[in-house]
Design an enzyme around this catalytic site. Structure first.
Site, PDB file in Angstrom:
ATOM      1  N   ARG A   1      -1.006  -2.464  -6.872  1.00 26.15           N
ATOM      2  CA  ARG A   1      -1.374  -3.523  -5.927  1.00 26.15           C
ATOM      3  C   ARG A   1      -2.456  -4.430  -6.516  1.00 26.15           C
ATOM      4  O   ARG A   1      -2.393  -5.649  -6.409  1.00 26.15           O
ATOM      5  CB  ARG A   1      -1.840  -2.867  -4.620  1.00 26.15           C
ATOM      6  CG  ARG A   1      -2.182  -3.820  -3.488  1.00 26.15           C
ATOM      7  CD  ARG A   1      -2.353  -2.998  -2.210  1.00 26.15           C
ATOM      8  NE  ARG A   1      -3.127  -3.694  -1.202  1.00 26.15           N
ATOM      9  CZ  ARG A   1      -2.627  -4.565  -0.330  1.00 26.15           C
ATOM     10  NH1 ARG A   1      -1.347  -4.869  -0.364  1.00 26.15           N
ATOM     11  NH2 ARG A   1      -3.402  -5.125   0.580  1.00 26.15           N
TER      12      ARG A   1
ATOM     13  N   TYR B   1      -9.575  -7.609  -5.287  1.00 24.61           N
ATOM     14  CA  TYR B   1      -8.314  -7.238  -5.914  1.00 24.61           C
ATOM     15  C   TYR B   1      -7.996  -8.066  -7.154  1.00 24.61           C
ATOM     16  O   TYR B   1      -7.163  -7.665  -7.950  1.00 24.61           O
ATOM     17  CB  TYR B   1      -7.172  -7.417  -4.909  1.00 24.61           C
ATOM     18  CG  TYR B   1      -7.019  -6.259  -3.951  1.00 24.61           C
ATOM     19  CD1 TYR B   1      -5.970  -5.373  -4.060  1.00 24.61           C
ATOM     20  CD2 TYR B   1      -7.942  -6.070  -2.927  1.00 24.61           C
ATOM     21  CE1 TYR B   1      -5.821  -4.319  -3.183  1.00 24.61           C
ATOM     22  CE2 TYR B   1      -7.806  -5.021  -2.045  1.00 24.61           C
ATOM     23  CZ  TYR B   1      -6.754  -4.148  -2.161  1.00 24.61           C
ATOM     24  OH  TYR B   1      -6.621  -3.091  -1.294  1.00 24.61           O
TER      25      TYR B   1
ATOM     26  N   HIS C   1      -4.165  -9.533   3.622  1.00 21.02           N
ATOM     27  CA  HIS C   1      -5.601  -9.476   3.894  1.00 21.02           C
ATOM     28  C   HIS C   1      -5.989 -10.449   4.996  1.00 21.02           C
ATOM     29  O   HIS C   1      -5.380 -11.508   5.153  1.00 21.02           O
ATOM     30  CB  HIS C   1      -6.405  -9.817   2.626  1.00 21.02           C
ATOM     31  CG  HIS C   1      -6.389  -8.728   1.609  1.00 21.02           C
ATOM     32  ND1 HIS C   1      -6.680  -8.932   0.283  1.00 21.02           N
ATOM     33  CD2 HIS C   1      -6.120  -7.398   1.719  1.00 21.02           C
ATOM     34  CE1 HIS C   1      -6.578  -7.792  -0.371  1.00 21.02           C
ATOM     35  NE2 HIS C   1      -6.241  -6.857   0.484  1.00 21.02           N
TER      36      HIS C   1
ATOM     37  N   LYS D   1      -2.486  -2.165   7.729  1.00 22.41           N
ATOM     38  CA  LYS D   1      -3.708  -1.841   8.436  1.00 22.41           C
ATOM     39  C   LYS D   1      -3.767  -2.657   9.730  1.00 22.41           C
ATOM     40  O   LYS D   1      -3.561  -3.848   9.738  1.00 22.41           O
ATOM     41  CB  LYS D   1      -4.924  -2.149   7.574  1.00 22.41           C
ATOM     42  CG  LYS D   1      -5.058  -1.209   6.371  1.00 22.41           C
ATOM     43  CD  LYS D   1      -6.306  -1.506   5.588  1.00 22.41           C
ATOM     44  CE  LYS D   1      -6.462  -0.538   4.424  1.00 22.41           C
ATOM     45  NZ  LYS D   1      -7.657  -0.820   3.623  1.00 22.41           N
TER      46      LYS D   1
ATOM     47  N   ARG E   1       0.844  -1.188   0.000  1.00 25.55           N
ATOM     48  CA  ARG E   1       0.000   0.000   0.000  1.00 25.55           C
ATOM     49  C   ARG E   1       0.886   1.248   0.000  1.00 25.55           C
ATOM     50  O   ARG E   1       2.045   1.208   0.414  1.00 25.55           O
ATOM     51  CB  ARG E   1      -0.903   0.019   1.232  1.00 25.55           C
ATOM     52  CG  ARG E   1      -1.803  -1.203   1.378  1.00 25.55           C
ATOM     53  CD  ARG E   1      -2.565  -1.141   2.702  1.00 25.55           C
ATOM     54  NE  ARG E   1      -3.481  -2.262   2.854  1.00 25.55           N
ATOM     55  CZ  ARG E   1      -3.193  -3.394   3.489  1.00 25.55           C
ATOM     56  NH1 ARG E   1      -1.991  -3.563   4.027  1.00 25.55           N
ATOM     57  NH2 ARG E   1      -4.097  -4.360   3.593  1.00 25.55           N
TER      58      ARG E   1
END
Length: 299
Positions: free
Chosen positions: A264, A296, A287, A185, A160
């Site tokens: 990405r 994605y 993820h 994240k 990211r």
């Protein structure tokens, strides 16, 4: 919107604890300020609809809220709220859902269909040929070495933009063959393999290119950063995007929606099309669920 007074005690508690949860999860200072501010307006809207319990909130309430937002004007500009603002609000509500789940509480519903006034943001998936054109657009000097490193992190490692921005020199482990990502994240840690030309690009930048940026200057916070500005400071998220935009323009790639997140999405699509299982692609991207990974893989 901070002046909106929330009267329901449980909403007040959630508003306070949500802000604390964001800080504990390592979200940026701007996000820790924006998300609670946007959540306050949503909770105030619920109170105006005589909805004082999150368990009673349904998809229709959320849709009604976005109907309201799509017709509301900005306090600062007087213009209707932008689509980017509406997307930001949707991210806030999803973050609030994650907070509620962390407490083991029930989660209000979000509409399954696109929210009113909120078209899906189109993300351009590049072909392998187009990715090659981006690399071809890199010059042979230290600027080009930095651009190649950027492409290898965004495409080759699928990072990211925020993760690229926060990478330090010490996060690149050549002997072990991976990049250590500590800033994903939720502050999750993962190790992304350096495959293909990624290792060579990062090694060339670190041994030949980076010194041209660090020599100009700064012994401050940027000294440990992997990608540096010409003043020797950490390259910011906006500057990362601007570098990619220049490469896109130079390569002659047409079409809107080409950004760092496109890289990405592109590597995820190419890996899955090449035979990698969805679960392994998800691990590569960092993820938690396959639902996220499916978004994605544009096949």
């Amino acid at each position: 919107m901070d002046s909106l007074e929330i009267t329901t005690q449980v909403y007040q508690v959630h508003l306070r604890d949500f802000a604390a949860w964001l800080r504990s999860m390592g979200y940026s200072a701007s996000t820790c300020d924006k998300y609670p501010r946007q959540l306050r307006e949503f909770l105030y809207f619920l109170e105006q609809r005589d909805c004082f319990c999150l368990a009673d909130v349904g998809a229709s309430d959320v849709s009604a809220y976005f109907d309201y937002l799509s017709g509301r004007r900005s306090v600062k500009t007087g213009e209707l709220l932008s689509h980017s603002h509406l997307r930001s609000v949707r991210k806030t509500l999803r973050g609030f859902q994650r907070y509620l789940r962390s407490l083991g509480l029930g989660v209000f519903s979000l509409p399954g269909a696109p929210l009113p006034g909120l078209p899906a943001a189109a993300i351009r998936v590049l072909s392998r040929v187009e990715v090659g054109l981006l690399y071809d657009g890199c010059t042979a000097d230290h600027w080009g070495l930095r651009d190649q490193a950027l492409l290898s992190l965004g495409y080759g490692c699928g990072l990211r933009r925020s993760e690229i921005h926060l990478l330090n020199v010490g996060d690149v482990h050549f002997k072990k063959g991976w990049v250590q990502v500590l800033s994903g994240k939720g502050r999750k840690e993962r190790f992304v393999p350096m495959v293909g030309r990624v290792r060579d690009d990062l090694y060339a930048y670190l041994t030949e290119g980076r010194r041209f940026f660090s020599s100009s200057g700064s012994s401050s916070s940027g000294s440990s950063a992997l990608l540096l500005t010409y003043r020797g400071r950490r390259l910011g998220p906006k500057s990362l995007s601007e570098r990619l935009e220049k490469l896109v323009t130079k390569s002659g790639i047409e079409g809107d929606g080409v950004g760092l997140h496109s890289l990405r999405h592109s590597i995820a699509t190419h890996l899955h099309a090449g035979g990698m299982s969805l679960s392994k692609v998800g691990l590569f991207l960092g993820h938690r669920s396959l639902d996220s990974t499916q978004v994605y893989t544009h096949i």
